[in-house]
Write a protein that holds these residues in place. Structure first.
Motif, short mmCIF file in Angstrom:
data_model
loop_
_atom_site.label_atom_id
_atom_site.label_comp_id
_atom_site.label_asym_id
_atom_site.label_seq_id
_atom_site.Cartn_x
_atom_site.Cartn_y
_atom_site.Cartn_z
N ARG A 1 18.69 12.46 12.04
CA ARG A 1 19.51 11.24 12.05
C ARG A 1 20.19 11.04 10.70
O ARG A 1 21.35 10.64 10.63
N LEU A 2 19.48 11.35 9.63
CA LEU A 2 20.01 11.12 8.29
C LEU A 2 21.06 12.14 7.90
O LEU A 2 22.09 11.80 7.30
N HIS A 3 20.81 13.40 8.22
CA HIS A 3 21.67 14.48 7.72
C HIS A 3 22.52 15.17 8.80
O HIS A 3 23.53 15.78 8.46
N GLY A 4 22.10 15.08 10.06
CA GLY A 4 22.75 15.89 11.08
C GLY A 4 23.79 15.20 11.93
O GLY A 4 24.66 15.86 12.50
N LEU A 5 23.73 13.88 12.03
CA LEU A 5 24.62 13.19 12.96
C LEU A 5 26.11 13.40 12.66
O LEU A 5 26.89 13.63 13.58
N PRO A 6 26.54 13.31 11.40
CA PRO A 6 27.97 13.55 11.14
C PRO A 6 28.42 14.94 11.57
O PRO A 6 29.51 15.10 12.13
N ARG A 7 27.58 15.93 11.34
CA ARG A 7 27.95 17.30 11.74
C ARG A 7 28.01 17.42 13.25
O ARG A 7 28.95 18.02 13.79
N ILE A 8 27.05 16.87 13.95
CA ILE A 8 27.04 16.96 15.41
C ILE A 8 28.26 16.24 15.99
O ILE A 8 28.91 16.73 16.92
N ALA A 9 28.57 15.07 15.46
CA ALA A 9 29.75 14.33 15.94
C ALA A 9 31.02 15.13 15.70
O ALA A 9 31.92 15.17 16.56
N ASP A 10 31.10 15.78 14.56
CA ASP A 10 32.26 16.62 14.25
C ASP A 10 32.34 17.80 15.22
O ASP A 10 33.41 18.11 15.74
N TRP A 11 31.20 18.45 15.47
CA TRP A 11 31.18 19.55 16.42
C TRP A 11 31.64 19.10 17.80
O TRP A 11 32.40 19.80 18.47
N GLY A 12 31.18 17.93 18.24
CA GLY A 12 31.56 17.44 19.55
C GLY A 12 33.05 17.25 19.69
O GLY A 12 33.66 17.63 20.70
N GLY A 13 33.67 16.68 18.66
CA GLY A 13 35.11 16.48 18.69
C GLY A 13 35.87 17.79 18.68
O GLY A 13 36.87 17.95 19.40
N ARG A 14 35.43 18.72 17.86
CA ARG A 14 36.11 20.02 17.79
C ARG A 14 35.91 20.83 19.06
O ARG A 14 36.82 21.54 19.52
N LEU A 15 34.71 20.72 19.65
CA LEU A 15 34.47 21.42 20.92
C LEU A 15 35.36 20.85 22.02
O LEU A 15 35.86 21.59 22.87
N ALA A 16 35.58 19.55 21.99
CA ALA A 16 36.49 18.94 22.96
C ALA A 16 37.89 19.52 22.84
O ALA A 16 38.56 19.81 23.84
N THR A 17 38.35 19.72 21.61
CA THR A 17 39.67 20.31 21.39
C THR A 17 39.73 21.72 21.96
O THR A 17 40.71 22.10 22.62
N VAL A 18 38.68 22.50 21.73
CA VAL A 18 38.66 23.90 22.20
C VAL A 18 38.63 23.96 23.73
O VAL A 18 39.44 24.66 24.35
N LEU A 19 37.70 23.22 24.34
CA LEU A 19 37.52 23.36 25.79
C LEU A 19 38.65 22.72 26.59
O LEU A 19 39.05 23.25 27.62
N THR A 20 39.17 21.58 26.14
CA THR A 20 40.29 20.98 26.86
C THR A 20 41.56 21.81 26.68
O THR A 20 42.50 21.70 27.48
#
Length: 209
Positions: A25-44
């Protein structure tokens, strides 16, 4: 009065998991949120996700792809996601003919395209077949993200980006990875269902969210 030994062990496990999740929660959430947005760009945009792991991590890789091909929470279209270990005939043929270290790398060569994403999961971060897949993917122009146990480790170094869970046991790392998988799906869906992605992701006809 002391607790039953099994209860003591369970409490220790829960404390270990809570500490790992606090770190996530402290260190990983920003990275996961960023991955989710970038994955959306790739898959869509017509790209695909490839995912791989060994043992319990293989199950979690397949969990991730299932959430993308099916759905996580809300209704949306299906997206291209392949769990490489689930290709059993390919895995056994490649292992037999080329060695187990190549079971994922050769599939990356077959299925991966520049701009696609490869997600590799490993509690140790030292699985030779996943490292080979990461190296192959990078050479082929894929983006490589790793979910591992404590860093630094070779798989994290082979990937473009890594999320390393600081925990002392394989079980705790895997449990934290499952949370990370769900958070990645949450972030992906949030991105996909918001503008400008929403215009490209109409719900399946006849289904309600």
């Amino acid at each position: 009065m002391t607790e039953h030994p099994a209860v003591d062990a369970a409490q220790l496990h829960c404390r270990s998991l809570q500490e790992a999740l606090d770190g996530l929660r402290l260190h990983g959430l920003p990275r996961i949120a960023d991955w989710g947005g970038r994955l959306a760009t790739v898959l869509t945009g017509g790209g695909r996700l490839l995912a791989a792991g060994n043992g319990g991590s293989a199950a979690q890789a397949q969990h991730l792809t299932a959430e993308l091909v099916g759905r996580y929470r809300q209704e949306r279209r299906a997206y291209a996601a392949i769990a490489l270990h689930a290709e059993t005939s390919s895995v056994t043929a490649i292992a037999n003919d080329y060695g187990f270290d190549q079971v994922y790398a050769r599939q990356v060569t077959a299925h991966g395209r520049p701009g696609d994403v490869l997600v590799v999961l490993s509690t140790s971060g030292r699985s030779a077949n996943l490292i080979a897949a990461a190296v192959t993917a990078r050479r082929a122009g894929l983006r490589v993200w790793a979910l591992t146990g404590p860093g630094p480790n070779p798989l994290a170094e082979a990937a473009h980006e890594a999320l390393c869970v600081e925990a002392g046991s394989t079980a705790t790392v895997q449990e934290a990875h499952l949370v990370a998988v769900h958070l990645l799906c949450e972030s992906f869906d949030t991105a996909v269902l918001s503008a400008p992605f929403a215009r490209r992701t109409a719900a399946v006809p006849g289904r309600t969210p």
